[in-house]
Enzyme design. Structure first.
Site, mmCIF file in Angstrom:
data_model
loop_
_atom_site.group_PDB
_atom_site.id
_atom_site.type_symbol
_atom_site.label_atom_id
_atom_site.label_comp_id
_atom_site.label_asym_id
_atom_site.label_seq_id
_atom_site.Cartn_x
_atom_site.Cartn_y
_atom_site.Cartn_z
ATOM 1 C CG HIS A 45 -2.042 1.102 1.348
ATOM 2 N ND1 HIS A 45 -3.019 0.880 2.059
ATOM 3 C CD2 HIS A 45 -2.078 2.265 0.797
ATOM 4 C CE1 HIS A 45 -3.814 2.132 1.926
ATOM 5 N NE2 HIS A 45 -3.113 2.917 1.043
ATOM 6 C CG HIS B 147 -0.991 6.226 -2.465
ATOM 7 N ND1 HIS B 147 -2.305 6.227 -3.049
ATOM 8 C CD2 HIS B 147 -1.510 5.924 -1.363
ATOM 9 C CE1 HIS B 147 -3.218 5.786 -2.391
ATOM 10 N NE2 HIS B 147 -2.754 5.355 -1.253
ATOM 11 C CG HIS C 104 -7.466 3.505 -0.450
ATOM 12 N ND1 HIS C 104 -6.947 3.111 -1.182
ATOM 13 C CD2 HIS C 104 -6.578 4.236 0.250
ATOM 14 C CE1 HIS C 104 -5.653 3.364 -1.362
ATOM 15 N NE2 HIS C 104 -5.488 4.129 -0.358
ATOM 16 C CD GLU D 72 -7.386 6.777 4.801
ATOM 17 O OE1 GLU D 72 -7.766 6.632 3.499
ATOM 18 O OE2 GLU D 72 -6.417 7.216 5.026
ATOM 19 C CG ASP E 183 -1.470 5.659 2.910
ATOM 20 O OD1 ASP E 183 -1.866 5.361 1.673
ATOM 21 O OD2 ASP E 183 -2.372 6.102 3.643
ATOM 22 C CG ASP E 184 0.150 8.908 0.920
ATOM 23 O OD1 ASP E 184 0.254 9.062 -0.530
ATOM 24 O OD2 ASP E 184 -0.797 8.590 1.536
HETATM 25 N N1 HPA Z 1 -6.440 7.540 1.423
HETATM 26 C C1 HPA Z 1 -7.112 7.855 0.219
HETATM 27 N N2 HPA Z 1 -6.467 8.294 -0.927
HETATM 28 C C2 HPA Z 1 -5.164 8.546 -0.657
HETATM 29 C C3 HPA Z 1 -4.420 8.081 0.257
HETATM 30 C C4 HPA Z 1 -5.251 7.657 1.724
HETATM 31 O O1 HPA Z 1 -4.567 7.325 2.406
HETATM 32 N N3 HPA Z 1 -3.155 8.477 0.302
HETATM 33 C C5 HPA Z 1 -3.175 8.851 -1.295
HETATM 34 N N4 HPA Z 1 -4.381 9.013 -1.657
HETATM 35 ZN ZN ZN Z 2 -3.690 4.982 0.500
#
Ligand code: HPA
Ligand code: ZN
Length: 340
Positions: free
Chosen positions: A18, A20, A198, A201, A279-280
């Site tokens: 996971h 991006h 996703h 969350e 994630d990021d």
């Molecule tokens: N959630 C939704 N969209 C996203 C995320 C996330 O954590 N990171 C990058 N785009």
């Molecule tokens: Zn994500």
């Protein structure tokens, strides 16, 4: 000398599922690419950028994340972004990556689909050859945009079908349930793509049900909110639908208030196939090892549990069953040979 726990995590073979690629854009590289593309960014220094990375929710993060991506123009920019990530995680003993990219973030600004994917794909190929990191590339639809735009993106992706393993769904979750994308996901599955989304969350457990029952996902990205629904937990466990958890992301976006109560043990006790991911990482203060460490310390996780999470990362991947078994055996061998 690294403390033992850090050393154990750092050396363990892992997969990242996971991630991006636009979320790996470190401020230093952002400034460099902005300069060579003669684009302005509204920050004057790396410190100012980092100061701005304080979020109260997903949307506040997304606004700044899309802004950062604006300086990516040339194929080389996408290459450099991806290559920087691969080098970083190579040093963290990541041996397999399944990464997301958001084509609409680029095509909506007039950047050709080909420009983005050519750069990303070339870096992934080079990463496999030079760093030994295997990969799958997953294209996400932005859920805040209409389903029609996702259909258009799917059509644009077709010439690159061989390079795209799966389709995901990201961006602003609340108010954009998986059901909004039922038809385009059906088309994507007909085209032979593996799909994931996703869900759960910020959104409710109901969105996870929709991802399962309407989109027919192979994995759920995040999925934290499944714990609100006992029946859902049971179904996810029975079907071994993996959850790709991202602890530091959850902390930074206030999905959880602290990592002290992060429900790793509860999820494992419920037989959920959970994995740890970043994630990021450029926005949330850590790559994959920092995410493992972020939960290992406060939760006092044992080496066995950490190894289980690493093995899960391979089990939940889209590698072949033989490759999964081979990688899982490597984690076991690493644990057996690990000495302080
Ligand atoms: N959630 C939704 N969209 C996203 C995320 C996330 O954590 N990171 C990058 N785009
Ligand atoms: Zn994500």
């Amino acid at each position: 000398m690294l403390p033992t726990l850090e050393k154990f995590i750092a050396g363990m073979p892992k997969a990242e599922l996971h991630l991006h690629i636009e979320g790996t854009f470190e401020p230093e590289l952002m400034f460099e690419i902005a300069r060579r593309n003669k684009r302005k960014i509204r920050f004057n220094s790396v410190e100012e950028v980092k100061e701005a990375y304080k979020f109260n929710n997903l949307q506040e993060f997304l606004d700044i994340y899309y802004e950062g991506a604006n300086v990516l123009i040339e194929e080389r920019d996408f290459y450099d972004l991806t290559w920087a990530y691969l080098q970083k995680v190579h040093a963290q003993h990541v041996v397999h990556v399944e990464i997301f990219f958001d084509p609409q973030t680029h095509t909506d600004r007039g950047i050709a689909f080909a420009t983005a994917i050519n750069g990303i794909h070339q870096a992934l190929e080079d990463g496999e050859k030079q760093l030994g990191i295997s990969f799958k590339l997953i294209m996400c639809f932005l859920r805040h945009l209409p389903e029609e735009a996702a259909f258009q993106t799917l059509a644009e992706a077709m010439p690159f079908k061989e390079w795209i393993y799966g389709i995901g769904l990201d961006s602003s979750e609340m108010g954009h349930p998986p059901s909004k994308f039922e038809r385009v996901f059906e088309k994507a599955r007909q085209e032979g793509f593996v799909v994931m989304a996703h869900a759960g969350e910020e959104g409710p457990a109901e969105y996870i049900w929709e991802a399962l029952n309407l989109l027919h996902v192979a994995r759920i990205d995040h999925g934290n909110r499944c714990l609100d629904d006992e029946k859902l937990v049971q179904v996810l466990a029975e079907r071994q639908i993996a959850l790709t958890l991202c602890p530091l992301s959850n902390l930074e976006l206030k999905v959880v208030q602290t990592l002290d109560g992060y429900p790793i043990q509860q999820m494992l006790d419920n037989d959920l196939l959970i994995t740890i991911n970043s994630d990021d990482p450029a926005y949330f203060g850590g790559y994959i090892n920092e995410n493992y460490l972020g939960i290992a310390r406060p939760l006092n996780l044992s080496k066995e549990t950490l190894a289980q999470l690493a093995k899960n990362s391979f089990r939940a991947s889209f590698l072949s069953e033989e490759e999964k078994d081979r990688m899982i055996a490597k984690v076991d061998a690493y644990c057996a040979s690990f000495t302080i």
